[in-house]
Design a protein around this motif. Sequence first.
Motif, PDB file in Angstrom:
ATOM      1  N   ASN A   1      77.124   2.947  27.804  1.00  0.00           N
ATOM      2  CA  ASN A   1      75.863   3.442  27.262  1.00  0.00           C
ATOM      3  C   ASN A   1      75.181   4.347  28.282  1.00  0.00           C
ATOM      4  OD1 ASN A   1      74.486   1.682  29.157  1.00  0.00           O
ATOM      5  ND2 ASN A   1      74.911   0.010  27.719  1.00  0.00           N
TER       6      ASN A   1
ATOM      7  N   ASP B   1      78.951  10.658  23.664  1.00  0.00           N
ATOM      8  CA  ASP B   1      78.632  10.547  22.249  1.00  0.00           C
ATOM      9  C   ASP B   1      77.138  10.804  22.077  1.00  0.00           C
ATOM     10  OD1 ASP B   1      78.930  10.130  19.577  1.00  0.00           O
ATOM     11  OD2 ASP B   1      79.518   8.035  19.723  1.00  0.00           O
ATOM     12  N   VAL B   2      76.742  11.251  20.900  1.00  0.00           N
ATOM     13  CA  VAL B   2      75.333  11.542  20.649  1.00  0.00           C
ATOM     14  C   VAL B   2      74.580  10.281  20.274  1.00  0.00           C
ATOM     15  CG1 VAL B   2      73.718  12.836  19.221  1.00  0.00           C
ATOM     16  CG2 VAL B   2      75.844  13.906  19.957  1.00  0.00           C
ATOM     17  N   ILE B   3      75.108   9.544  19.302  1.00  0.00           N
ATOM     18  CA  ILE B   3      74.426   8.352  18.818  1.00  0.00           C
ATOM     19  C   ILE B   3      74.973   7.127  19.531  1.00  0.00           C
ATOM     20  CG2 ILE B   3      73.969   6.895  16.826  1.00  0.00           C
ATOM     21  CD1 ILE B   3      72.521   9.577  16.832  1.00  0.00           C
TER      22      ILE B   3
ATOM     23  N   ASN C   1      69.772   7.964  23.630  1.00  0.00           N
ATOM     24  CA  ASN C   1      70.906   8.579  22.951  1.00  0.00           C
ATOM     25  C   ASN C   1      71.567   9.607  23.872  1.00  0.00           C
ATOM     26  OD1 ASN C   1      69.397  10.991  22.842  1.00  0.00           O
ATOM     27  ND2 ASN C   1      68.647  10.556  20.772  1.00  0.00           N
TER      28      ASN C   1
ATOM     29  N   SER D   1      80.316  13.708  18.287  1.00  0.00           N
ATOM     30  CA  SER D   1      79.764  12.812  17.282  1.00  0.00           C
ATOM     31  C   SER D   1      80.579  12.924  16.009  1.00  0.00           C
ATOM     32  CB  SER D   1      78.296  13.153  16.991  1.00  0.00           C
ATOM     33  OG  SER D   1      77.794  12.314  15.961  1.00  0.00           O
TER      34      SER D   1
ATOM     35  N   TYR E   1      79.132  13.088  13.176  1.00  0.00           N
ATOM     36  CA  TYR E   1      78.278  13.789  12.220  1.00  0.00           C
ATOM     37  C   TYR E   1      77.621  14.969  12.921  1.00  0.00           C
ATOM     38  CZ  TYR E   1      78.903   9.322   9.922  1.00  0.00           C
ATOM     39  OH  TYR E   1      79.452   8.214   9.376  1.00  0.00           O
TER      40      TYR E   1
ATOM     41  N   ASP F   1      73.790  14.789  13.785  1.00  0.00           N
ATOM     42  CA  ASP F   1      73.257  13.712  14.613  1.00  0.00           C
ATOM     43  C   ASP F   1      72.117  14.225  15.483  1.00  0.00           C
ATOM     44  OD1 ASP F   1      74.652  11.533  13.778  1.00  0.00           O
ATOM     45  OD2 ASP F   1      76.249  11.710  15.258  1.00  0.00           O
ATOM     46  N   ALA F   2      71.260  13.322  15.905  1.00  0.00           N
ATOM     47  CA  ALA F   2      70.042  13.694  16.635  1.00  0.00           C
ATOM     48  C   ALA F   2      70.363  14.126  18.053  1.00  0.00           C
ATOM     49  CB  ALA F   2      69.065  12.533  16.645  1.00  0.00           C
TER      50      ALA F   2
ATOM     51  N   GLY G   1      66.489  15.829  15.180  1.00  0.00           N
ATOM     52  CA  GLY G   1      67.741  15.354  14.617  1.00  0.00           C
ATOM     53  C   GLY G   1      68.696  16.448  14.225  1.00  0.00           C
TER      54      GLY G   1
END
Length: 254
Positions: free
Chosen positions: A155, A175-177, A183, A204, A206, A209-210, A215
């Motif tokens: 993380n 990773d984004v999320i 994040n 990501s 998606y 993603d934010a 976002g």
Amino acid sequence: MPKGGRLMIETRTAELKPSDVSGHDGLAAGDYVAIALTDNGRGIAEADLAKVFEPFFTTKDVGKGTGLGLSMVYGFVKQSNGHVVLDSEVGRGTRVMLYLPRAAVVSAAAVPERRQLDVRGAREIVLVVEDDRLVRSYVLTQIESLGYTTLSANNGNEALAVLDSGAPIDLLFTDVIMPGAMNGRDLATEARKRRPGLRILFTSGYTDDAIDQDGKLVQGILFLAKPYSRAELARMLRVALREEGAVIAQEPAA
């Protein structure tokens, strides 16, 4: 087919008319090559049919599947302006139909020679931040096989601890999320405070993603969408690590 069975592969040409493609977004009428794969295995449960093409979805036991196979097939077919149809019933088997646009025949002399790009690493150190243990293990293996040295974190806080340790790092691949308060975008901001000029590559499943506070994927960010192939990963790592990469993850202009 865990106990064996019959797998049939069929190919044919197909002409899809406007009525055939009605209701299928992005699929145009025209000439296609159809590839059908049919088995008499145990089939797919109805509850799983809607999820089989999602990145990292798998019904296999831990350590026996990444959930990337079908999602990569789906991505390849869609990027080729094709279509996938999957029919399955528990106890009766599965049939997958791939429709790929027919290509016009081009003579070898008409194909321009492509310059080969060296996409292997030179032992540069990549810090991989991914909260899913299986995905992280898979990504680390792929990156190391491309000639890089890797460090990993579960993380954002773990990643910052690695950065604070003084370990040499050439690229942050995050990773984004991620679970928790931080994040991928937040991590990138904190990482650049500690190491200005650090090259950063986001990933990501998606594309919306934010990454910024609204976002949305902001211009100027280097991004690799999941699922990705080994070749795509290799290319993007080289892009991120080239000299211009130092400015890729700067904050967008107001």
